[in-house]
Motif scaffolding. Structure first.
Motif, PDB file in Angstrom:
ATOM      1  N   VAL A 117      53.919  50.929  39.570  1.00 53.27           N
ATOM      2  CA  VAL A 117      54.783  50.730  40.770  1.00 53.27           C
ATOM      3  C   VAL A 117      55.208  52.554  40.925  1.00 53.27           C
ATOM      4  O   VAL A 117      55.299  53.082  42.101  1.00 53.27           O
ATOM      5  CB  VAL A 117      56.218  50.104  40.224  1.00 53.27           C
ATOM      6  CG1 VAL A 117      57.174  50.412  41.520  1.00 53.27           C
ATOM      7  CG2 VAL A 117      55.605  48.559  40.358  1.00 53.27           C
ATOM      8  N   ILE A 118      55.694  53.112  40.058  1.00 51.72           N
ATOM      9  CA  ILE A 118      55.641  54.638  40.008  1.00 51.72           C
ATOM     10  C   ILE A 118      54.574  55.400  40.719  1.00 51.72           C
ATOM     11  O   ILE A 118      54.928  56.375  41.497  1.00 51.72           O
ATOM     12  CB  ILE A 118      56.254  55.349  38.744  1.00 51.72           C
ATOM     13  CG1 ILE A 118      57.559  54.531  38.185  1.00 51.72           C
ATOM     14  CG2 ILE A 118      56.432  56.751  38.805  1.00 51.72           C
ATOM     15  CD1 ILE A 118      58.041  54.790  36.658  1.00 51.72           C
ATOM     16  N   ALA A 119      53.472  55.121  40.200  1.00 51.15           N
ATOM     17  CA  ALA A 119      52.315  55.761  40.795  1.00 51.15           C
ATOM     18  C   ALA A 119      52.055  55.522  42.235  1.00 51.15           C
ATOM     19  O   ALA A 119      51.733  56.322  42.971  1.00 51.15           O
ATOM     20  CB  ALA A 119      50.965  55.662  39.876  1.00 51.15           C
ATOM     21  N   ARG A 120      52.423  54.341  42.522  1.00 53.19           N
ATOM     22  CA  ARG A 120      52.233  53.921  43.961  1.00 53.19           C
ATOM     23  C   ARG A 120      53.387  54.490  45.064  1.00 53.19           C
ATOM     24  O   ARG A 120      53.062  54.961  46.088  1.00 53.19           O
ATOM     25  CB  ARG A 120      52.414  52.478  44.156  1.00 53.19           C
ATOM     26  CG  ARG A 120      51.155  51.558  43.839  1.00 53.19           C
ATOM     27  CD  ARG A 120      50.250  51.842  44.717  1.00 53.19           C
ATOM     28  NE  ARG A 120      50.350  50.875  46.170  1.00 53.19           N
ATOM     29  CZ  ARG A 120      49.740  50.982  47.117  1.00 53.19           C
ATOM     30  NH1 ARG A 120      48.764  51.834  47.386  1.00 53.19           N
ATOM     31  NH2 ARG A 120      50.106  50.214  48.264  1.00 53.19           N
ATOM     32  N   LEU A 121      54.624  54.683  44.319  1.00 47.57           N
ATOM     33  CA  LEU A 121      55.696  55.577  45.165  1.00 47.57           C
ATOM     34  C   LEU A 121      55.061  56.975  45.405  1.00 47.57           C
ATOM     35  O   LEU A 121      55.461  57.497  46.455  1.00 47.57           O
ATOM     36  CB  LEU A 121      57.034  55.537  44.180  1.00 47.57           C
ATOM     37  CG  LEU A 121      57.661  54.134  43.968  1.00 47.57           C
ATOM     38  CD1 LEU A 121      58.769  54.224  43.154  1.00 47.57           C
ATOM     39  CD2 LEU A 121      58.109  53.702  45.435  1.00 47.57           C
ATOM     40  N   LEU A 122      54.531  57.670  44.426  1.00 47.21           N
ATOM     41  CA  LEU A 122      54.160  59.070  44.537  1.00 47.21           C
ATOM     42  C   LEU A 122      52.857  59.014  45.518  1.00 47.21           C
ATOM     43  O   LEU A 122      52.732  59.938  46.103  1.00 47.21           O
ATOM     44  CB  LEU A 122      53.786  59.570  43.137  1.00 47.21           C
ATOM     45  CG  LEU A 122      54.533  59.734  42.084  1.00 47.21           C
ATOM     46  CD1 LEU A 122      53.811  60.183  40.756  1.00 47.21           C
ATOM     47  CD2 LEU A 122      55.438  60.841  42.694  1.00 47.21           C
ATOM     48  N   GLN A 123      51.858  57.911  45.512  1.00 42.70           N
ATOM     49  CA  GLN A 123      50.748  57.643  46.545  1.00 42.70           C
ATOM     50  C   GLN A 123      51.595  57.667  48.058  1.00 42.70           C
ATOM     51  O   GLN A 123      51.393  58.365  48.806  1.00 42.70           O
ATOM     52  CB  GLN A 123      50.063  56.513  46.017  1.00 42.70           C
ATOM     53  CG  GLN A 123      48.767  56.660  45.868  1.00 42.70           C
ATOM     54  CD  GLN A 123      47.801  55.374  45.825  1.00 42.70           C
ATOM     55  OE1 GLN A 123      48.435  54.385  45.745  1.00 42.70           O
ATOM     56  NE2 GLN A 123      46.399  55.640  46.020  1.00 42.70           N
ATOM     57  N   GLY A 124      52.795  56.862  48.261  1.00 44.08           N
ATOM     58  CA  GLY A 124      53.493  56.936  49.315  1.00 44.08           C
ATOM     59  C   GLY A 124      54.011  58.303  49.889  1.00 44.08           C
ATOM     60  O   GLY A 124      53.791  58.570  50.948  1.00 44.08           O
ATOM     61  N   VAL A 125      54.448  58.986  48.835  1.00 38.80           N
ATOM     62  CA  VAL A 125      55.135  60.379  49.152  1.00 38.80           C
ATOM     63  C   VAL A 125      53.951  61.091  49.574  1.00 38.80           C
ATOM     64  O   VAL A 125      54.035  61.848  50.636  1.00 38.80           O
ATOM     65  CB  VAL A 125      55.730  60.861  47.748  1.00 38.80           C
ATOM     66  CG1 VAL A 125      56.043  62.308  48.050  1.00 38.80           C
ATOM     67  CG2 VAL A 125      57.024  60.262  47.755  1.00 38.80           C
ATOM     68  N   ALA A 126      52.834  60.968  48.902  1.00 40.77           N
ATOM     69  CA  ALA A 126      51.683  62.051  49.393  1.00 40.77           C
ATOM     70  C   ALA A 126      51.119  61.460  50.686  1.00 40.77           C
ATOM     71  O   ALA A 126      50.725  62.434  51.631  1.00 40.77           O
ATOM     72  CB  ALA A 126      50.465  61.837  48.341  1.00 40.77           C
ATOM     73  N   GLY A 127      51.043  60.087  50.948  1.00 41.97           N
ATOM     74  CA  GLY A 127      50.625  59.765  52.262  1.00 41.97           C
ATOM     75  C   GLY A 127      51.646  60.286  53.203  1.00 41.97           C
ATOM     76  O   GLY A 127      51.187  60.576  54.635  1.00 41.97           O
ATOM     77  N   GLY A 128      52.882  60.225  53.093  1.00 39.90           N
ATOM     78  CA  GLY A 128      53.886  60.901  54.236  1.00 39.90           C
ATOM     79  C   GLY A 128      53.619  62.391  54.342  1.00 39.90           C
ATOM     80  O   GLY A 128      54.052  62.882  55.482  1.00 39.90           O
ATOM     81  N   LEU A 129      53.298  62.973  53.248  1.00 41.77           N
ATOM     82  CA  LEU A 129      52.884  64.429  53.300  1.00 41.77           C
ATOM     83  C   LEU A 129      51.722  64.886  54.174  1.00 41.77           C
ATOM     84  O   LEU A 129      51.570  65.623  55.099  1.00 41.77           O
ATOM     85  CB  LEU A 129      52.632  65.222  52.171  1.00 41.77           C
ATOM     86  CG  LEU A 129      53.986  65.340  51.166  1.00 41.77           C
ATOM     87  CD1 LEU A 129      53.598  65.796  49.925  1.00 41.77           C
ATOM     88  CD2 LEU A 129      54.825  66.437  51.908  1.00 41.77           C
ATOM     89  N   ILE A 130      50.839  63.812  54.119  1.00 44.13           N
ATOM     90  CA  ILE A 130      49.354  63.943  54.858  1.00 44.13           C
ATOM     91  C   ILE A 130      49.365  63.657  56.264  1.00 44.13           C
ATOM     92  O   ILE A 130      49.026  64.458  57.197  1.00 44.13           O
ATOM     93  CB  ILE A 130      48.312  63.251  54.229  1.00 44.13           C
ATOM     94  CG1 ILE A 130      48.102  63.919  52.820  1.00 44.13           C
ATOM     95  CG2 ILE A 130      47.108  63.138  54.838  1.00 44.13           C
ATOM     96  CD1 ILE A 130      47.313  62.826  51.919  1.00 44.13           C
ATOM     97  N   SER A 131      49.808  62.684  56.524  1.00 41.98           N
ATOM     98  CA  SER A 131      49.703  61.695  57.887  1.00 41.98           C
ATOM     99  C   SER A 131      50.245  62.705  59.103  1.00 41.98           C
ATOM    100  O   SER A 131      49.619  62.738  59.964  1.00 41.98           O
ATOM    101  CB  SER A 131      50.564  60.346  58.093  1.00 41.98           C
ATOM    102  OG  SER A 131      50.268  59.752  59.275  1.00 41.98           O
TER     103      SER A 131
END
Length: 489
Positions: A117-131
């Protein structure tokens, strides 16, 4: 060091005005990165039963694996877009891509559900940075008809990533085995991320206007209030099976207070020289706020379908991950088939086109629930294909046309903020829908998988119908204004 691919407007590689041919290769880097971030929305759904078995994951953590990614993604869209404009889009893109790749590795290596779950939250943050950087880079590198072609290619990638996600996830799990195959759903991002990162440094342009950015320009208090408000709204639904007693519902008024405080703060930001997360002036435009409400409700409804469908097919009907992916692919194929058509027809038909699409989605989802009753057992997955295709065909007439209409009356100077807010609404809607539908679905598990699936679909349809009501209200208001105008003339 390679020369920049483009200038601030047209993506020129030099001062002679000639287009740099590398801009299309640079676009390819952006599209691959966009494909990765959007693929992780759909590919993970088909892996949920394997994750549940492999990590002994409780229902609440399964919901956080999906909704946590969507929520973190949405909350970081607007500030990261502002950060890219200020500090350089290439730099923010590369930071986001590196974080996304590392977070994907952490997801694949997870040894517990909390780790995942924590790793997925970090993935989401990263996706928000990229998009946001992708859209801004396309505007920077291309102009005129080329810009339209580039955005069209990005739209195609969005459709493809949604369509192939369940299939690709099913193939990976089939090849690697149900016990550990889910890890490769995340590991598949590693080679793509590494290649993109190397090419991004060489090919993507700098941002000519980049400068220092103050923390207050990112509106940290606004981000906190919005995130805390949405989190308080989600928690009692996601944790409904783990938190017994009625006390958990006290979080709902807390959520309303936090969101009210967020609205009040955002309204006062401009007067204090702070750039708000949400520009409240946008919500004075009826077509804009209504379009944002419509798409939030719609994403709450349709994204939750994939969450409960894969669980039902794999855990309830014992489908393999590949067969479950095939069973829900008709929705994505239908959506991709009508997306371009919807974009062409919206200027001619307006909001009624979206109402037709929403009606098709509601009827298709109702037909899906009916198919589960009419064809019980393992044949249900194939009986669902037709109704899901109808729902997908309707979906293609909703998302892109609504974006066009929602942004049609927004001033050009506010276009970036308006687009970011609209995307944030989509991601928050996804998180809310998965929490609400998931809580109902898991609460009915004691009565059997078909009953749980039926109840979950009813909630999904309710969200879609609420979006339809919003569309019909807009149509009715427009006609009333036209009639009044005709009488006045």
């Amino acid at each position: 060091m390679a020369q920049p691919v483009g200038d601030a407007d047209a993506g020129r590689g030099d001062t002679s005005g000639r287009p740099d041919p590398r801009r299309w290769t640079a676009l390819g880097v952006c599209l691959i990165a966009g494909f990765m971030t959007l693929l992780d929305v759909s590919i993970v759904n088909v892996a949920l039963p394997s994750i549940r078995k492999g990590l002994h994951t409780p229902e609440s953590d399964l919901q956080w694996v999906v909704s946590g990614y969507a929520l973190a993604f949405g909350l970081f869209l607007i500030p990261s877009g502002r950060l890219g404009d200020a500090r350089g889009r290439r730099a923010v893109f590369m930071v986001g891509l590196a974080l996304f790749t590392l977070a994907s590795a952490a997801c694949g290596a997870a040894q517990s559900s909390m780790w995942l779950v924590i790793a997925r939250l970090l993935q989401g943050v990263a996706g928000g940075l990229i998009s946001p950087q992708i859209s801004a880079l396309i505007q920077q590198m291309f102009s005129g008809n080329e810009r339209g072609r580039a955005f069209g290619m990005f739209g195609t990638v969005v459709g493809i990533s949604t369509a192939v996600g369940p299939l690709l996830g099913g193939l990976l799990i089939q090849a690697a085995g149900p016990e550990e195959g889910w890890r490769w759903v995340f590991y598949v991002n590693l080679p793509l991320g590494a290649v993109c990162l190397a090419l991004a440094r060489r090919l993507l342009p700098d941002t000519p206007t980049a400068s220092r950015v103050r923390l207050r320009d990112l509106d940290p208090l606004g981000e906190f209030l919005l995130g805390a408000g949405v989190l308080a709204l989600l928690l009692p639904f996601v944790q409904s099976q783990q938190w017994h007693g009625a006390q958990k519902w006290l979080l709902l008024p807390v959520a309303l207070l936090l969101l009210a405080a967020f609205t009040g703060w955002e309204s006062r930001c401009s007067g204090r020289g702070i750039q708000p997360v949400l520009n409240m002036a946008l919500f004075r435009v009826r077509s804009y706020w209504l379009g944002c409400l419509l798409i939030l409700l719609y994403f709450a409804g349709f994204t939750s379908i994939f969450f409960i469908s894969t669980l039902y097919l794999q855990s309830g009907l014992h489908y393999t991950a590949l067969l479950a992916g095939l069973a829900i692919t008709p929705f994505a194929l239908g959506s991709g088939a009508t997306a371009a058509l919807g974009g062409r027809l919206v200027s001619r038909f307006g909001r009624p086109l979206i109402a037709i699409g929403l009606t098709m989605v509601a009827v298709g989802l109702g037909g899906t629930a009916l198919a589960v009753h009419m064809v019980p057992g393992r044949g249900a997955g194939w009986a669902m294909a037709g109704p899901l295709l109808l729902a997908g065909l309707g979906s293609g007439l909703v998302i892109a046309p609504n974006q066009t209409l929602t942004l049609s009356e927004v001033p050009v100077s506010m276009g970036g903020s308006a687009g970011g807010t609209l995307q944030t609404g989509q991601r928050v809607g996804s998180a809310v829908g998965i929490a609400a539908v998931g809580s109902v679905f898991f609460a009915q598990m004691a009565d059997g998988w078909p009953t749980a699936y039926d109840h979950g679909l009813i909630v999904s349809v309710a969200f879609v119908v609420a979006a339809l009501i919003a569309a019909l209200a807009d149509i009715g208001t427009n006609r009333l204004q036209q009639d009044q105008g005709a009488k006045g003339g």
